[in-house]
Scaffold this motif. Structure first.
Motif, PDB file in Angstrom:
ATOM      1  N   LEU A 186      -5.086  -1.837  -0.195  1.00 14.19           N
ATOM      2  CA  LEU A 186      -6.354  -1.114  -0.254  1.00 14.19           C
ATOM      3  C   LEU A 186      -7.458  -2.083   0.153  1.00 14.19           C
ATOM      4  CD1 LEU A 186      -6.465   1.875  -1.180  1.00 14.19           C
ATOM      5  CD2 LEU A 186      -4.439   0.668  -1.983  1.00 14.19           C
ATOM      6  N   LEU A 187      -8.252  -1.687   1.125  1.00 11.04           N
ATOM      7  CA  LEU A 187      -9.264  -2.593   1.658  1.00 11.04           C
ATOM      8  C   LEU A 187     -10.291  -2.988   0.605  1.00 11.04           C
ATOM      9  CD1 LEU A 187     -10.082  -3.986   4.296  1.00 11.04           C
ATOM     10  CD2 LEU A 187     -11.537  -2.026   4.790  1.00 11.04           C
ATOM     11  N   SER A 188     -10.651  -2.078  -0.267  1.00 13.80           N
ATOM     12  CA  SER A 188     -11.714  -2.345  -1.245  1.00 13.80           C
ATOM     13  C   SER A 188     -11.270  -3.241  -2.390  1.00 13.80           C
ATOM     14  CB  SER A 188     -12.252  -1.022  -1.792  1.00 13.80           C
ATOM     15  OG  SER A 188     -11.224  -0.319  -2.467  1.00 13.80           O
ATOM     16  N   THR A 189      -9.976  -3.212  -2.728  1.00 12.17           N
ATOM     17  CA  THR A 189      -9.484  -3.958  -3.896  1.00 12.17           C
ATOM     18  C   THR A 189      -8.461  -5.035  -3.550  1.00 12.17           C
ATOM     19  OG1 THR A 189      -7.659  -2.425  -4.322  1.00 12.17           O
ATOM     20  CG2 THR A 189      -9.800  -1.891  -5.299  1.00 12.17           C
ATOM     21  N   ASN A 214      -0.887  -0.124 -11.150  1.00 11.78           N
ATOM     22  CA  ASN A 214      -1.737   0.714 -11.991  1.00 11.78           C
ATOM     23  C   ASN A 214      -2.597  -0.197 -12.869  1.00 11.78           C
ATOM     24  OD1 ASN A 214      -2.861   2.916 -13.283  1.00 11.78           O
ATOM     25  ND2 ASN A 214      -1.174   3.080 -14.776  1.00 11.78           N
ATOM     26  N   ASN A 215      -3.630  -0.753 -12.268  1.00 11.10           N
ATOM     27  CA  ASN A 215      -4.513  -1.668 -12.990  1.00 11.10           C
ATOM     28  C   ASN A 215      -5.884  -1.026 -13.202  1.00 11.10           C
ATOM     29  OD1 ASN A 215      -5.675  -1.786 -10.423  1.00 11.10           O
ATOM     30  ND2 ASN A 215      -4.592  -3.694  -9.897  1.00 11.10           N
ATOM     31  N   ASP A 216      -6.862  -1.861 -13.488  1.00 15.04           N
ATOM     32  CA  ASP A 216      -8.197  -1.341 -13.781  1.00 15.04           C
ATOM     33  C   ASP A 216      -8.973  -0.950 -12.519  1.00 15.04           C
ATOM     34  OD1 ASP A 216      -7.775  -1.693 -16.473  1.00 15.04           O
ATOM     35  OD2 ASP A 216      -8.592  -3.733 -16.494  1.00 15.04           O
ATOM     36  N   ASN A 217      -8.450  -1.289 -11.342  1.00 17.50           N
ATOM     37  CA  ASN A 217      -9.139  -0.956 -10.085  1.00 17.50           C
ATOM     38  C   ASN A 217      -9.047   0.546  -9.822  1.00 17.50           C
ATOM     39  OD1 ASN A 217      -9.803  -3.651  -9.558  1.00 17.50           O
ATOM     40  ND2 ASN A 217      -7.831  -4.006  -8.532  1.00 17.50           N
ATOM     41  N   LYS A 218     -10.202   1.156  -9.724  1.00 21.05           N
ATOM     42  CA  LYS A 218     -10.243   2.596  -9.498  1.00 21.05           C
ATOM     43  C   LYS A 218     -10.032   2.895  -8.013  1.00 21.05           C
ATOM     44  CE  LYS A 218     -13.083   6.693 -10.376  1.00 21.05           C
ATOM     45  NZ  LYS A 218     -14.396   7.199 -10.888  1.00 21.05           N
ATOM     46  N   ILE A 219      -9.123   3.803  -7.737  1.00 22.09           N
ATOM     47  CA  ILE A 219      -8.818   4.199  -6.354  1.00 22.09           C
ATOM     48  C   ILE A 219      -9.273   5.640  -6.151  1.00 22.09           C
ATOM     49  CG2 ILE A 219      -7.057   4.453  -4.583  1.00 22.09           C
ATOM     50  CD1 ILE A 219      -7.502   1.593  -5.559  1.00 22.09           C
ATOM     51  N   VAL A 243      -6.749   7.118   2.019  1.00 25.52           N
ATOM     52  CA  VAL A 243      -6.082   7.713   0.864  1.00 25.52           C
ATOM     53  C   VAL A 243      -6.544   9.165   0.727  1.00 25.52           C
ATOM     54  CG1 VAL A 243      -5.835   7.660  -1.644  1.00 25.52           C
ATOM     55  CG2 VAL A 243      -5.856   5.518  -0.345  1.00 25.52           C
ATOM     56  N   SER A 244      -5.575  10.087   0.657  1.00 30.32           N
ATOM     57  CA  SER A 244      -5.905  11.503   0.501  1.00 30.32           C
ATOM     58  C   SER A 244      -5.513  12.039  -0.870  1.00 30.32           C
ATOM     59  CB  SER A 244      -5.210  12.342   1.585  1.00 30.32           C
ATOM     60  OG  SER A 244      -3.807  12.186   1.507  1.00 30.32           O
ATOM     61  N   GLU A 245      -4.624  11.307  -1.558  1.00 29.81           N
ATOM     62  CA  GLU A 245      -4.190  11.732  -2.891  1.00 29.81           C
ATOM     63  C   GLU A 245      -3.573  10.538  -3.606  1.00 29.81           C
ATOM     64  OE1 GLU A 245      -0.857  14.728  -4.854  1.00 29.81           O
ATOM     65  OE2 GLU A 245      -1.704  15.236  -2.881  1.00 29.81           O
ATOM     66  N   ARG A 255       1.172   3.292  -9.152  1.00 30.92           N
ATOM     67  CA  ARG A 255       0.577   4.528  -8.644  1.00 30.92           C
ATOM     68  C   ARG A 255       1.150   4.817  -7.253  1.00 30.92           C
ATOM     69  NH1 ARG A 255      -5.704   3.067  -9.694  1.00 30.92           N
ATOM     70  NH2 ARG A 255      -4.843   0.982  -9.253  1.00 30.92           N
ATOM     71  N   SER A 256       1.138   6.063  -6.909  1.00 31.16           N
ATOM     72  CA  SER A 256       1.612   6.482  -5.583  1.00 31.16           C
ATOM     73  C   SER A 256       0.756   7.642  -5.104  1.00 31.16           C
ATOM     74  CB  SER A 256       3.091   6.887  -5.621  1.00 31.16           C
ATOM     75  OG  SER A 256       3.280   7.969  -6.513  1.00 31.16           O
ATOM     76  N   GLY A 257       0.929   7.990  -3.852  1.00 29.58           N
ATOM     77  CA  GLY A 257       0.132   9.093  -3.296  1.00 29.58           C
ATOM     78  C   GLY A 257       0.346   9.245  -1.809  1.00 29.58           C
ATOM     79  N   TYR A 258      -0.671   9.764  -1.135  1.00 36.87           N
ATOM     80  CA  TYR A 258      -0.537  10.052   0.290  1.00 36.87           C
ATOM     81  C   TYR A 258      -1.722   9.498   1.072  1.00 36.87           C
ATOM     82  CZ  TYR A 258       3.058  13.223  -1.367  1.00 36.87           C
ATOM     83  OH  TYR A 258       4.176  13.736  -1.985  1.00 36.87           O
TER      84      TYR A 258
END
Length: 292
Positions: A186-189, A214-219, A243-245, A255-258
């Protein structure tokens, strides 16, 4: 022995009678000022016949004129149709040139975004026959400096990686292919994850990511995903998508997603191939370290 009919008149007498009748009728016609029996008969026989003949003559004349006009119109129509065909072809070519120019502008911007790397432009010449460009061939190869594991770009980011190289061609496996997996972050974190290709998910315009801590960084939806520094085949910082989901896995540790890819894998025509591989960079860094 037959005897002649005494009551029959010779032909000359009949002729004289007819002449006399005609003279009488003409006289009556003259005396009555054209309102006699001859005019009466003519009004009902000769004049209608003359009118009919005149009408037929005019009709035939008009028909001939209309036929000539129709032929002229057909010739003119053929000329106009030819011009329309030429203009249609010219318009199609102009539109193709315009679309190609727009695509080349996108590649130019992409080239500027990754100006630190040397790149080669190439055209896509075939794919694996599916609706998605999950595995395709380009028209550049070893002669152009391309080798195995070269990263490939298009649109706004990463397309895939070179898996096979010939003198004048190369095969590319895209990031949406079922066999593809990328170490990303993730570019931001800077949190790392794994992006896996999934052609079934591409029907919904997305690919899967997993193993994100699954840490404190909000995605949030819209976060940018790029290739990570720990990838052994992909250069760092290549844009993968948004990130769409995202959701927390059942283990509560990851964490996982799409992700919505940065590239339209439904219509690839031109690509940029980075001729420097991750292995080349590692060797170069190692050589620089030894030189120090």
């Amino acid at each position: 022995m037959k005897t002649k009919n005494q009551s029959s008149l010779p032909s000359k007498y009949w002729l004289i009678i007819v002449i006399v009748i005609c003279v009488i009728l003409m006289g009556v016609e003259r005396i009555t000022g054209g309102n006699g029996p001859i005019s009466f008969v003519a009004n009902y026989t000769v004049i209608p016949m003359q009118k009919g003949i005149g009408y037929v003559g005019r009709y035939m004349s008009d028909l001939s004129d209309n036929f000539e006009t129709l032929q002229d119109m057909k010739k003119e129509n053929r000329k106009l149709q030819s011009k329309v065909d030429d203009l249609t072809i010219d318009n199609t070519r102009l539109r193709q040139d315009q679309y190609e120019l727009e695509r080349l502008r996108e590649l130019y911007k992409l080239d500027e975004n990754y100006s630190d790397y040397k790149k080669v432009g190439a055209h896509v010449i075939s794919n694996n026959g599916s609706n998605w460009f999950s595995d395709f061939t380009i028209d550049k190869g070893k002669k152009d400096g391309i080798k195995k594991n070269c990263n490939v770009l298009a649109g706004s980011g990463l397309v895939g990686i070179v898996t096979e190289v010939g003198p004048h061609y190369a095969r590319v496996r895209s990031i949406i292919d079922d066999e593809s997996n990328i170490s990303a972050m993730l570019l931001s974190t800077s949190d790392t994850c794994v992006v896996r290709g999934d052609l079934k998910q591409m029907e919904n315009g997305r690919i899967r990511f997993e193993k994100l801590a699954n840490n404190d960084n909000k995605i949030e939806v819209g976060e940018q995903v790029v290739t990570s520094h720990v990838s052994d085949r992909f250069l760092q910082g290549l844009f993968v998508g948004y990130v769409s989901e995202v959701k927390v896995d059942s283990n509560n540790l990851t964490r996982s997603g799409y992700i919505t890819p940065a590239v339209d894998f439904n219509k690839l025509q031109e690509v940029l191939v980075i001729t420097t591989t991750k292995d080349d960079l590692i060797k170069q860094e190692s050589a620089d370290t030894k030189g120090e």
